[in-house]
Enzyme design. Structure first.
Site, short mmCIF file in Angstrom:
data_model
loop_
_atom_site.label_atom_id
_atom_site.label_comp_id
_atom_site.label_asym_id
_atom_site.label_seq_id
_atom_site.Cartn_x
_atom_site.Cartn_y
_atom_site.Cartn_z
N GLU A 326 -5.19 -0.77 -7.75
CA GLU A 326 -3.90 -1.28 -8.19
C GLU A 326 -4.04 -2.69 -8.75
O GLU A 326 -4.63 -3.56 -8.11
CB GLU A 326 -2.91 -1.31 -7.03
N CYS A 327 -3.49 -2.92 -9.91
CA CYS A 327 -3.39 -4.24 -10.53
C CYS A 327 -4.73 -4.98 -10.53
O CYS A 327 -5.60 -4.66 -11.32
CB CYS A 327 -2.28 -5.06 -9.85
N GLY A 328 -4.94 -5.94 -9.63
CA GLY A 328 -6.21 -6.65 -9.60
C GLY A 328 -7.39 -5.73 -9.38
O GLY A 328 -8.48 -5.95 -9.94
#
Length: 454
Positions: A326-328
């Site tokens: 997720e994301c990072g």
């Protein structure tokens, strides 16, 4: 069910909610109480501070991502092991979706019957503070039970503010925090710095305690007046079997919802935490990988030098280990990351793309609609989460994005999917669709069985 609790809300962002929440938790702990912290909304950073101080995980109470019955359940969980709950609000008290108070801190207070202590900034104020409190009282009624004032120059200044508020609003003023730059929490491009990055959190709390003057007994009295809860209990999910899931967790990857961890454990997963930043590698018998969001762009150089971690993660994914990023974590899986210093560094190399920073903050709730049937969602199924980043991913090969994100005024494709990898910019809250964690753990169990045979 009696669950003593109080909401620490603010007139606006930046008024000192987190600082005040920490001061209240610290004062309650010093009275010998066990404190359960919570955070209204989707924030990942404030709960880190709460958890570190309280010695108990801080849960998110988000009316958009989490079904209402689960909100009541999360609050009721505190009744068995804690004496009091402290809930930090989000933004200003009435700030909700659009121009309404739906989904706001006040909305949560109404739904759960939780009294509010309003934080106001006292700098440059005396009698005018009464008008501020009166305005908020008009909207929140009897739920507004007290006020704490921040950035106060001294006792005489506080007395002026206190008298003005109490004479004109009938709202109790419960104390103040002195103006002191040493207790102001630092910020960076995505909000506050993380708790793990403060040089000494205990020293910070000690400094904060010295400039905090609050009526702790008054706060306890207000908390005990909370409306009784009548939660409809249902199990979060029953055990489906054992799987070992390695979770990337350090200063580069620590944007997680604690409730997600709890759901995975309820399903039978053992969570093993490792630090890519410190070149730690997942266990050889890992059945799944969970790489959350954070600040890989800040630590891009150190992550690049952590070669063992990058290579072992890539090796596990290529072997077929089910992976949620997720994301990072999504950024970390790309071929290259352009760090804050403008230099290009190698990523894990699974996602055929390059990540770089922009000046634009992308922030807000997202509903995910699945375009494909993948490891987590079937075609057309939805989930809810939160997006929070300043980076963008530029694909170097053609890919079919697995998700469509619903914005207020448009739809946008997002994410990356292969047989065993699902990656997205959205931090999915598992309680928005509990089929997601169940399928993830089941995939990990299937991989474990295949690994044992081979």
């Amino acid at each position: 069910m009696k669950v003593p609790r109080v909401i620490i809300a603010g007139t606006n962002s930046g008024v000192g909610k987190t600082t005040t929440t920490l001061a209240v938790i610290s004062a309650l702990k010093n009275k010998g109480l066990k404190v359960k912290p919570y955070k209204v909304g989707p924030d990942y950073i404030d709960p880190q501070f709460h958890s570190l101080l309280a010695g108990a995980t801080s849960d998110n109470l988000d009316l958009w991502m989490i079904p209402r019955e689960r909100i009541f359940q999360l609050l009721a969980d505190a009744s068995t092991s804690f004496n009091i709950s402290v809930i930090e609000g989000v933004m200003g008290l009435l700030d909700g979706f659009g121009s309404t108070d739906e989904g706001s801190t006040l909305d949560l207070a109404r739904i759960t019957g939780t009294p509010i202590i309003l934080v106001i900034d006292g700098y440059g104020l005396s009698g005018s503070a009464a008008a501020i409190v009166k305005g908020f009282k008009d909207f929140s009624g009897d739920l507004l039970a007290g006020v704490i004032v921040t950035r106060v120059s001294g006792e005489r200044h506080y007395d002026l503010i206190k008298k003005a508020i109490e004479d004109n609003t009938n709202v109790r003023v419960l104390g103040y925090i002195e103006k002191n730059d040493e207790v102001r929490l630092e910020s960076r491009h995505l909000g506050l710095v993380q708790a793990s990055e403060l040089n000494s959190f205990s020293d910070y709390i000690e400094r904060l305690s010295k400039v905090t003057h609050i009526n702790v007994d008054g706060i306890i009295e207000i908390a005990r007046a909370s409306r009784d809860l009548d939660p409809k209990f249902s199990p979060l999910l029953s055990r489906v079997g054992y799987a070992k899931i390695a979770v990337a967790y350090d200063s580069a990857f620590d944007f997680y919802y604690e409730e997600n961890f709890r759901v995975l454990r309820n399903l039978g997963a053992e969570l093993v935490f490792f630090s890519p930043l410190n070149n730690e590698i997942p266990p050889e018998d890992t059945d799944g990988l969970y790489i959350g969001g954070g600040y890989p762009e800040v630590f891009a150089k150190k992550l690049a030098y952590a070669v063992d971690a990058r290579e072992n993660i890539a090796k596990l994914i290529k072997k077929g280990v089910p992976t949620l990023a997720e994301c990072g974590g999504y950024m970390y899986l790309t071929r290259t990351i352009v760090g804050q210093d403008g230099i290009e560094y190698p990523g894990v190399g699974i996602v055929p793309a390059k990540t770089f920073l922009t000046d634009k903050l992308i922030l807000g709730y997202r509903e995910i609609v699945s375009k494909t049937s993948n490891m987590l969602l079937r075609h057309g199924e939805t989930a809810r989460g939160h997006e929070f980043h300043r980076s963008t991913i530029q694909f170097q090969d053609k890919v079919d994005h697995p998700f469509v994100l619903k914005y207020k005024d448009r739809f946008e494709e997002d994410g990356y999917y292969s047989n065993n990898v699902v990656a997205s910019y959205v931090h999915i809250h598992f309680l928005s669709n509990i089929a997601i964690p169940k399928r993830f753990v089941e995939e990990c169990i299937r991989y474990s069985k295949k690994r044992e045979i081979s």
